[in-house]
Design a protein around this motif. Structure first.
Motif, PDB file in Angstrom:
ATOM      1  N   PRO A   1       2.920  -0.459  -3.948  1.00 48.74           N
ATOM      2  CA  PRO A   1       2.457   0.183  -2.705  1.00 48.74           C
ATOM      3  C   PRO A   1       1.448  -0.675  -1.970  1.00 48.74           C
ATOM      4  CG  PRO A   1       1.398   1.187  -4.601  1.00 48.74           C
ATOM      5  CD  PRO A   1       2.400   0.204  -5.147  1.00 48.74           C
ATOM      6  N   GLU A   2       1.406  -0.508  -0.656  1.00 45.43           N
ATOM      7  CA  GLU A   2       0.477  -1.249   0.189  1.00 45.43           C
ATOM      8  C   GLU A   2      -0.227  -0.278   1.125  1.00 45.43           C
ATOM      9  OE1 GLU A   2       2.694  -4.217   2.195  1.00 45.43           O
ATOM     10  OE2 GLU A   2       3.159  -5.381   0.373  1.00 45.43           O
ATOM     11  N   TRP A   3      -1.424  -0.702   1.580  1.00 47.33           N
ATOM     12  CA  TRP A   3      -2.270   0.194   2.393  1.00 47.33           C
ATOM     13  C   TRP A   3      -2.745  -0.531   3.650  1.00 47.33           C
ATOM     14  CZ3 TRP A   3      -1.099   4.181  -0.372  1.00 47.33           C
ATOM     15  CH2 TRP A   3      -1.032   4.089  -1.768  1.00 47.33           C
ATOM     16  N   GLU A   4      -1.844  -1.165   4.366  1.00 44.63           N
ATOM     17  CA  GLU A   4      -2.239  -1.931   5.549  1.00 44.63           C
ATOM     18  C   GLU A   4      -2.777  -1.026   6.651  1.00 44.63           C
ATOM     19  OE1 GLU A   4       1.095  -4.200   6.736  1.00 44.63           O
ATOM     20  OE2 GLU A   4       1.105  -5.500   4.962  1.00 44.63           O
ATOM     21  N   ARG A   5      -2.101   0.075   6.921  1.00 43.72           N
ATOM     22  CA  ARG A   5      -2.553   0.978   7.993  1.00 43.72           C
ATOM     23  C   ARG A   5      -3.917   1.575   7.663  1.00 43.72           C
ATOM     24  NH1 ARG A   5       2.728   2.594   6.925  1.00 43.72           N
ATOM     25  NH2 ARG A   5       4.305   2.062   8.491  1.00 43.72           N
ATOM     26  N   VAL A   6      -4.115   1.950   6.406  1.00 48.47           N
ATOM     27  CA  VAL A   6      -5.405   2.536   6.015  1.00 48.47           C
ATOM     28  C   VAL A   6      -6.531   1.520   6.180  1.00 48.47           C
ATOM     29  CG1 VAL A   6      -6.699   3.428   4.039  1.00 48.47           C
ATOM     30  CG2 VAL A   6      -4.368   4.216   4.452  1.00 48.47           C
ATOM     31  N   GLU A   7      -6.314   0.300   5.754  1.00 51.58           N
ATOM     32  CA  GLU A   7      -7.348  -0.723   5.896  1.00 51.58           C
ATOM     33  C   GLU A   7      -7.676  -0.983   7.363  1.00 51.58           C
ATOM     34  OE1 GLU A   7      -5.884  -4.104   3.877  1.00 51.58           O
ATOM     35  OE2 GLU A   7      -6.140  -3.262   1.852  1.00 51.58           O
ATOM     36  N   GLU A   8      -6.651  -1.035   8.193  1.00 52.07           N
ATOM     37  CA  GLU A   8      -6.889  -1.287   9.619  1.00 52.07           C
ATOM     38  C   GLU A   8      -7.628  -0.134  10.275  1.00 52.07           C
ATOM     39  OE1 GLU A   8      -4.307  -2.284  13.682  1.00 52.07           O
ATOM     40  OE2 GLU A   8      -3.312  -2.124  11.714  1.00 52.07           O
ATOM     41  N   ALA A   9      -7.225   1.119   9.965  1.00 49.85           N
ATOM     42  CA  ALA A   9      -7.891   2.278  10.566  1.00 49.85           C
ATOM     43  C   ALA A   9      -9.331   2.400  10.089  1.00 49.85           C
ATOM     44  CB  ALA A   9      -7.110   3.548  10.228  1.00 49.85           C
ATOM     45  N   LEU A  10      -9.595   2.096   8.817  1.00 54.36           N
ATOM     46  CA  LEU A  10     -10.967   2.173   8.330  1.00 54.36           C
ATOM     47  C   LEU A  10     -11.825   1.068   8.943  1.00 54.36           C
ATOM     48  CD1 LEU A  10     -12.904   3.600   6.403  1.00 54.36           C
ATOM     49  CD2 LEU A  10     -12.199   2.007   4.611  1.00 54.36           C
TER      50      LEU A  10
ATOM     51  N   LYS B   1      -9.900   5.045   0.186  1.00 54.64           N
ATOM     52  CA  LYS B   1      -9.299   3.716   0.183  1.00 54.64           C
ATOM     53  C   LYS B   1      -9.488   3.047  -1.176  1.00 54.64           C
ATOM     54  CE  LYS B   1      -9.674  -0.817   2.432  1.00 54.64           C
ATOM     55  NZ  LYS B   1     -10.233  -1.514   1.251  1.00 54.64           N
ATOM     56  N   ARG B   2     -10.659   3.199  -1.772  1.00 53.71           N
ATOM     57  CA  ARG B   2     -10.895   2.621  -3.089  1.00 53.71           C
ATOM     58  C   ARG B   2      -9.979   3.266  -4.137  1.00 53.71           C
ATOM     59  NH1 ARG B   2     -16.758   3.462  -5.261  1.00 53.71           N
ATOM     60  NH2 ARG B   2     -17.204   2.413  -3.258  1.00 53.71           N
ATOM     61  N   ALA B   3      -9.798   4.575  -4.037  1.00 52.35           N
ATOM     62  CA  ALA B   3      -8.911   5.250  -4.989  1.00 52.35           C
ATOM     63  C   ALA B   3      -7.468   4.783  -4.824  1.00 52.35           C
ATOM     64  CB  ALA B   3      -9.012   6.762  -4.798  1.00 52.35           C
ATOM     65  N   LEU B   4      -7.044   4.557  -3.586  1.00 55.55           N
ATOM     66  CA  LEU B   4      -5.686   4.068  -3.363  1.00 55.55           C
ATOM     67  C   LEU B   4      -5.516   2.654  -3.909  1.00 55.55           C
ATOM     68  CD1 LEU B   4      -4.996   5.403   0.248  1.00 55.55           C
ATOM     69  CD2 LEU B   4      -4.133   6.301  -1.915  1.00 55.55           C
ATOM     70  N   GLU B   5      -6.542   1.835  -3.781  1.00 55.21           N
ATOM     71  CA  GLU B   5      -6.473   0.493  -4.366  1.00 55.21           C
ATOM     72  C   GLU B   5      -6.397   0.562  -5.891  1.00 55.21           C
ATOM     73  OE1 GLU B   5      -9.944  -1.338  -2.817  1.00 55.21           O
ATOM     74  OE2 GLU B   5      -9.041  -1.847  -0.871  1.00 55.21           O
TER      75      GLU B   5
ATOM     76  N   LEU C   1      -3.393   7.299   7.053  1.00 53.36           N
ATOM     77  CA  LEU C   1      -3.398   7.737   5.662  1.00 53.36           C
ATOM     78  C   LEU C   1      -2.106   8.463   5.306  1.00 53.36           C
ATOM     79  CD1 LEU C   1      -5.219   7.843   3.141  1.00 53.36           C
ATOM     80  CD2 LEU C   1      -6.021  10.068   3.931  1.00 53.36           C
ATOM     81  N   GLU C   2      -1.662   9.351   6.169  1.00 55.64           N
ATOM     82  CA  GLU C   2      -0.429  10.093   5.885  1.00 55.64           C
ATOM     83  C   GLU C   2       0.782   9.172   5.866  1.00 55.64           C
ATOM     84  OE1 GLU C   2       1.643  14.308   7.216  1.00 55.64           O
ATOM     85  OE2 GLU C   2       0.246  13.307   8.576  1.00 55.64           O
ATOM     86  N   ALA C   3       0.822   8.212   6.790  1.00 59.31           N
ATOM     87  CA  ALA C   3       1.954   7.285   6.831  1.00 59.31           C
ATOM     88  C   ALA C   3       1.982   6.385   5.605  1.00 59.31           C
ATOM     89  CB  ALA C   3       1.889   6.449   8.106  1.00 59.31           C
ATOM     90  N   ASP C   4       0.832   5.851   5.200  1.00 59.04           N
ATOM     91  CA  ASP C   4       0.800   4.944   4.049  1.00 59.04           C
ATOM     92  C   ASP C   4       1.088   5.671   2.742  1.00 59.04           C
ATOM     93  OD1 ASP C   4       0.436   2.629   5.384  1.00 59.04           O
ATOM     94  OD2 ASP C   4      -1.644   2.295   4.804  1.00 59.04           O
ATOM     95  N   THR C   5       0.551   6.874   2.559  1.00 62.37           N
ATOM     96  CA  THR C   5       0.809   7.598   1.316  1.00 62.37           C
ATOM     97  C   THR C   5       2.259   8.045   1.222  1.00 62.37           C
ATOM     98  OG1 THR C   5      -0.068   9.596   2.403  1.00 62.37           O
ATOM     99  CG2 THR C   5      -1.553   8.373   0.944  1.00 62.37           C
ATOM    100  N   ALA C   6       2.864   8.412   2.358  1.00 63.91           N
ATOM    101  CA  ALA C   6       4.283   8.782   2.338  1.00 63.91           C
ATOM    102  C   ALA C   6       5.147   7.580   1.955  1.00 63.91           C
ATOM    103  CB  ALA C   6       4.696   9.341   3.691  1.00 63.91           C
ATOM    104  N   GLN C   7       4.860   6.408   2.520  1.00 63.20           N
ATOM    105  CA  GLN C   7       5.621   5.214   2.172  1.00 63.20           C
ATOM    106  C   GLN C   7       5.335   4.790   0.737  1.00 63.20           C
ATOM    107  OE1 GLN C   7       8.029   3.587   3.832  1.00 63.20           O
ATOM    108  NE2 GLN C   7       8.221   2.344   1.984  1.00 63.20           N
TER     109      GLN C   7
ATOM    110  N   GLY D   1      -1.923  12.944   0.123  1.00 61.50           N
ATOM    111  CA  GLY D   1      -2.053  12.302   1.422  1.00 61.50           C
ATOM    112  C   GLY D   1      -1.989  13.300   2.567  1.00 61.50           C
ATOM    113  N   ARG D   2      -1.080  14.273   2.457  1.00 64.89           N
ATOM    114  CA  ARG D   2      -0.992  15.299   3.509  1.00 64.89           C
ATOM    115  C   ARG D   2      -2.241  16.173   3.533  1.00 64.89           C
ATOM    116  NH1 ARG D   2       4.399  15.291   1.575  1.00 64.89           N
ATOM    117  NH2 ARG D   2       3.939  17.020   0.162  1.00 64.89           N
ATOM    118  N   TYR D   3      -2.784  16.478   2.350  1.00 63.79           N
ATOM    119  CA  TYR D   3      -4.008  17.289   2.301  1.00 63.79           C
ATOM    120  C   TYR D   3      -5.190  16.542   2.916  1.00 63.79           C
ATOM    121  CZ  TYR D   3      -8.218  19.261   0.137  1.00 63.79           C
ATOM    122  OH  TYR D   3      -9.476  19.780  -0.084  1.00 63.79           O
ATOM    123  N   ALA D   4      -5.369  15.277   2.545  1.00 62.57           N
ATOM    124  CA  ALA D   4      -6.474  14.501   3.113  1.00 62.57           C
ATOM    125  C   ALA D   4      -6.313  14.329   4.618  1.00 62.57           C
ATOM    126  CB  ALA D   4      -6.552  13.138   2.429  1.00 62.57           C
ATOM    127  N   ALA D   5      -5.073  14.116   5.075  1.00 60.87           N
ATOM    128  CA  ALA D   5      -4.839  13.993   6.510  1.00 60.87           C
ATOM    129  C   ALA D   5      -5.145  15.303   7.225  1.00 60.87           C
ATOM    130  CB  ALA D   5      -3.391  13.568   6.756  1.00 60.87           C
TER     131      ALA D   5
END
Length: 519
Positions: free
Chosen positions: A442-451, A473-477, A425-431, A329-333
């Motif tokens: 795990p949940e990806w609410e911030r990623v879905e909203e930002a995308l 996002k698909r990989a995280l799902e 992305l960084e916030a959701d992957t850290a959580q 997550g940090r690398y992608a961010a």
């Protein structure tokens, strides 16, 4: 170099670093995203048709150029690229079949391959006169002295001084097995009591599978070796000179076969010991029982030490997976921020995050490989869940590499939507890393909203970035699907997996039986 070491490198140190550490490694890091972007059907060449054929030609020619450059750097000779490969790498402005991001990736790859050939040409020493000064002569890399290595050793020891460290546990097992072997072998009516602790130390490894395999191989090799040496000693009779020659031959075979297999090496080590002691007048009746009994004692102590103070990797898999997820997550961010604000500092942050991601992936892979061979039940992650989670994070990492391929140079226009997605992305992957450690979904609410707020881009560079974000996002799902199972579903999945493995083994056995009957 680890991520911790890379983070400690300052810009001034990077500028004064020897030139041999600048060119080839950094160029290879830039070639990888270009190759990935060209080959990937999601953002590069199409999966079929003329574009895919052209991509295969370019990738084959790139392999030829990189092989030639590697040979040139290794041998100090001029790089010789096949003419056919050189013709393939010429991008025709009018008749080029690749379009959009695929064509940009092809042009970028051709340019980077040209730089690789330039580096190979500058490294060629044939026909050159060495000079002692000037920018062409690179400073030599000097091996650090013992005093300079002392702080490195102290930091490494301090880093591993904790109860949950596999290195610390292995050190405790080694010390306990060595001392216990000496205490047990000393009062026994056997000579060479030091063979027991030596066998325990040589057998023991940080993971269970290697310890068990080496214990069996050492015992089997020792039995075969002493049987062979005993038969030869009885057949040849007492001859010190002949035994000396056989001892030298056995030692040579032991070192020759050390990479072939541990059992083969131990077989000739045992014959070497028997022949060497026979030179001093000791009969095989004295040496053979001692060798076998003390080797068996050392192997048993090694296995007992691992059973009393183990370092299983199976319970650590969720933590390793969480570390890899957070590092990815940090690398992608960092890649997204480098696109949002293209500066040299952002590129340096991206490189440090990439090294940390690779280090976390290597730690996961090592733990996963060891856990698959441990004789304990799964805890937290079944083998199927671990495999699915691994594939999901590999897809996430692949998307980050694709996005890195279109990161512009410093001074290019900024992209605020990439910055927003990077923060989410960084916030959701850290959580999510915390959730994976604590066995929560795990949940990806911030990623879905930002995308959802990221508009569809018109330019090729931004379209690749947004497509990479969709792939992430698909990989995280997929990752959430892999680890988000109830305990009942996990138990049912484990039972089904065991039945499937058992059925496959039975089918293989039936097939082998039918083949034998047919033969």
């Amino acid at each position: 170099m680890t991520a911790r070491d890379a983070a400690a490198v300052t810009p001034s140190q990077a500028r004064t670093r020897p030139t041999v550490l600048h060119g080839p490694r950094g160029l290879a890091e830039r070639i990888l995203p270009a190759v990935t972007a060209l080959a990937d059907p999601d953002v590069g060449a199409p999966a079929e048709g003329a574009g895919r054929d052209r991509a295969r030609e370019l990738l084959g020619a790139a392999a030829d150029v990189l092989d030639a450059a590697a040979r040139s750097i290794r041998r100090g000779t001029p790089a010789e690229v096949p003419p056919a490969s050189a013709d393939v790498l010429r991008v025709d402005e009018e008749h080029e079949v690749l379009e959009g991001p695929a064509r940009q990736a092809a042009e970028r790859l051709v340019k980077l391959l040209g730089e690789a050939l330039e580096i190979a040409g500058s490294g060629s020493t044939r026909g050159r006169t060495p000079t002692s000064d000037g920018p062409a002569s690179a400073p030599l890399l000097v091996r650090p002295t013992m005093l300079r290595l002392v702080p490195v050793v102290v930091r490494a020891v301090h880093r591993e001084l904790r109860r949950d460290s596999p290195v610390f546990r292995h050190a405790v097992r080694l010390a306990a097995a060595s001392v216990l072997g000496c205490l047990i072998a000393a009062p026994l009516p056997l000579g060479h009591g030091y063979w027991a602790p030596i066998a325990a130390v040589m057998v023991m490894r940080p993971d269970f599978h290697q310890t068990y395999a080496r214990a069996v191989a050492r015992l089997a090799g020792t039995l075969a070796g002493v049987a062979l040496a005993t038969g030869m000693a009885r057949a040849l009779g007492p001859d010190a000179q002949l035994f000396g020659v056989l001892a030298v031959v056995s030692a040579g075979l032991s070192y020759t076969l050390i990479r072939t297999g541990y059992a083969y090496s131990q077989c000739f080590t045992a014959t070497y010991v028997v022949f060497l002691l026979a030179m001093g007048g000791q009969a095989w009746e004295q040496t053979v029982p001692e060798r076998v009994v003390l080797t068996l004692l050392g192997g048993a102590l090694a296995m007992l030490a691992y059973a009393v103070f183990p370092a299983w990797e199976t319970p650590r898999l969720p933590g390793r997976l969480a570390d890899w997820l957070a590092a990815n997550g940090r690398y992608a961010a960092a890649v997204l921020r480098s696109r949002a604000e293209p500066t040299r500092e952002r590129r340096a942050d991206m490189r440090r995050a990439q090294l940390a991601s690779r280090e976390a992936r290597a730690a996961w892979q090592e733990a996963y490989d060891q856990a698959r061979q441990e004789p304990i039940p799964a805890r937290g992650l079944t083998s199927r869940e671990a495999e699915e989670a691994q594939e999901a994070l590999k897809g996430f990492d692949r998307a980050a590499i694709l996005m890195e391929s279109v990161v512009p140079r410093a001074g290019s226009p900024s992209a605020p939507e990439a910055e927003r997605f990077a923060e989410a992305l960084e916030a959701d992957t850290a959580q999510a890393a915390v959730d994976v450690r604590e066995h929560r979904n795990p949940e990806w609410e911030r990623v879905e909203e930002a995308l959802h707020e990221w508009p569809v881009a018109a330019t090729d560079r931004n379209s690749v970035m947004r497509r990479g974000a969709e792939l992430q996002k698909r990989a995280l799902e997929d990752l959430a699907t892999a680890v988000s199972r109830t305990p009942l579903e996990r138990d049912i999945g484990s039972a089904r997996e065991e039945r499937r493995v058992r059925a496959a083994a039975m089918e293989e056995g039936d097939g082998a039986g039918l083949a034998q009957r047919g033969a």
